[in-house]
Scaffold this motif. Structure first.
Motif, PDB file in Angstrom:
ATOM      1  N   ASN A  97       0.817  -1.207   0.000  1.00 21.07           N
ATOM      2  CA  ASN A  97       0.000   0.000   0.000  1.00 21.07           C
ATOM      3  C   ASN A  97       0.862   1.274   0.000  1.00 21.07           C
ATOM      4  OD1 ASN A  97      -2.468   1.337  -0.112  1.00 21.07           O
ATOM      5  ND2 ASN A  97      -2.587   1.549   2.114  1.00 21.07           N
ATOM      6  N   GLU A 134      -2.382  -2.783  -1.504  1.00 21.09           N
ATOM      7  CA  GLU A 134      -2.471  -3.291  -0.127  1.00 21.09           C
ATOM      8  C   GLU A 134      -2.558  -4.805  -0.100  1.00 21.09           C
ATOM      9  OE1 GLU A 134      -5.197  -2.459   3.887  1.00 21.09           O
ATOM     10  OE2 GLU A 134      -5.782  -1.651   1.926  1.00 21.09           O
ATOM     11  N   ASP A 158       5.608  -5.555   5.776  1.00 24.85           N
ATOM     12  CA  ASP A 158       4.982  -4.470   6.529  1.00 24.85           C
ATOM     13  C   ASP A 158       5.964  -4.017   7.601  1.00 24.85           C
ATOM     14  OD1 ASP A 158       3.273  -2.649   7.521  1.00 24.85           O
ATOM     15  OD2 ASP A 158       1.813  -4.065   8.323  1.00 24.85           O
TER      16      ASP A 158
END
Length: 239
Positions: free
Chosen positions: A131, A194, A228
């Motif tokens: 994202n 994402e 992430d």
């Protein structure tokens, strides 16, 4: 009597370099002295077509040379970067005040050079979170030769789905021309959704020339760690 040897010098002189052409020998070959001996150039084809060429002749004056003597002259030339390939010539003349002159033809060939370089040569490993979007890198392509070169940009690898690679200023095309001694930037942008699976990805950017240039192609590799990453917290206030 004055003479100069050899009568013709042929030499390859690459651009962006100083070349030692060799030597000439001026000879007083009669039975009396020659006077006011001076080396000059005549015939301006070399300097008209290569105005930045620097021809060095040393020494250029001998004054008086007794009969039967000789003098050696060294010759060098500095050819500027980007000088077009071709044949260039001038005449080196040994002038005298009492015995006329003698000539030697200096015939120089600047070879074709279609070399180019790329920076950086490797993208290394980059960590990117899902994202996100932005610029991954800028690649500079430089023509260090003396002719125009045409290029095509290709890319692949399992991360190529998320990137767009194009020459700066030409987002709709993958090809471009590069004049001698000029540079062009290749832009590598990324856009990661994402939902992209996290993991290790690879990316290959291939820059290929469409002319007889060297090297024929360059492949730049990169590894993308799609994960992430934790946030960077700035300006912390504790109360």
């Amino acid at each position: 009597v004055v003479s100069i040897e050899p009568a013709i010098i042929n030499k390859e002189t690459p651009h962006d370099a100083e070349t030692d052409i060799g030597t000439l020998t001026v000879v007083s070959e009669g039975n009396d002295e020659i006077r006011d001996v001076k080396l000059i150039t005549v015939g301006e084809q070399l300097f008209q077509n290569c105005p930045e060429c620097e021809l060095t002749i040393y020494p250029t004056e001998f004054g008086l040379m007794p009969a039967g003597t000789s003098q050696t002259v060294s010759i060098k030339i500095k050819v500027p970067a980007g000088q077009a390939p071709g044949n260039y010539w001038t005449v080196i003349r040994a002038n005298t005040s009492n015995a006329g002159y003698a000539d030697s033809l200096l015939n120089l060939t600047v070879p074709l050079n279609a070399s180019w370089i790329v920076e950086p040569k490797d993208l290394g490993t980059k960590i990117l979170p899902p994202n996100t979007r932005g610029n991954l890198t800028l690649i500079n392509v430089t023509n260090i030769g003396n002719v125009k070169i045409s290029f095509t940009v290709l890319y692949g690898g399992n991360f190529s789905t998320y990137v767009k690679v194009y020459p700066e200023g030409s987002p709709e095309t993958k090809s471009f021309d590069l004049e001698k001694l000029m540079s062009r930037t290749i832009v590598v942008n990324y856009s990661i959704p994402e939902t992209a699976p996290q993991g290790i990805y690879d990316l290959y950017i291939n820059i290929r020339n469409n002319t007889l240039a060297y090297p024929g192609e360059v492949t730049i590799k990169g590894i993308i760690n799609l994960t992430d990453i934790p946030p960077t917290i700035e300006e912390i206030s504790i109360v």
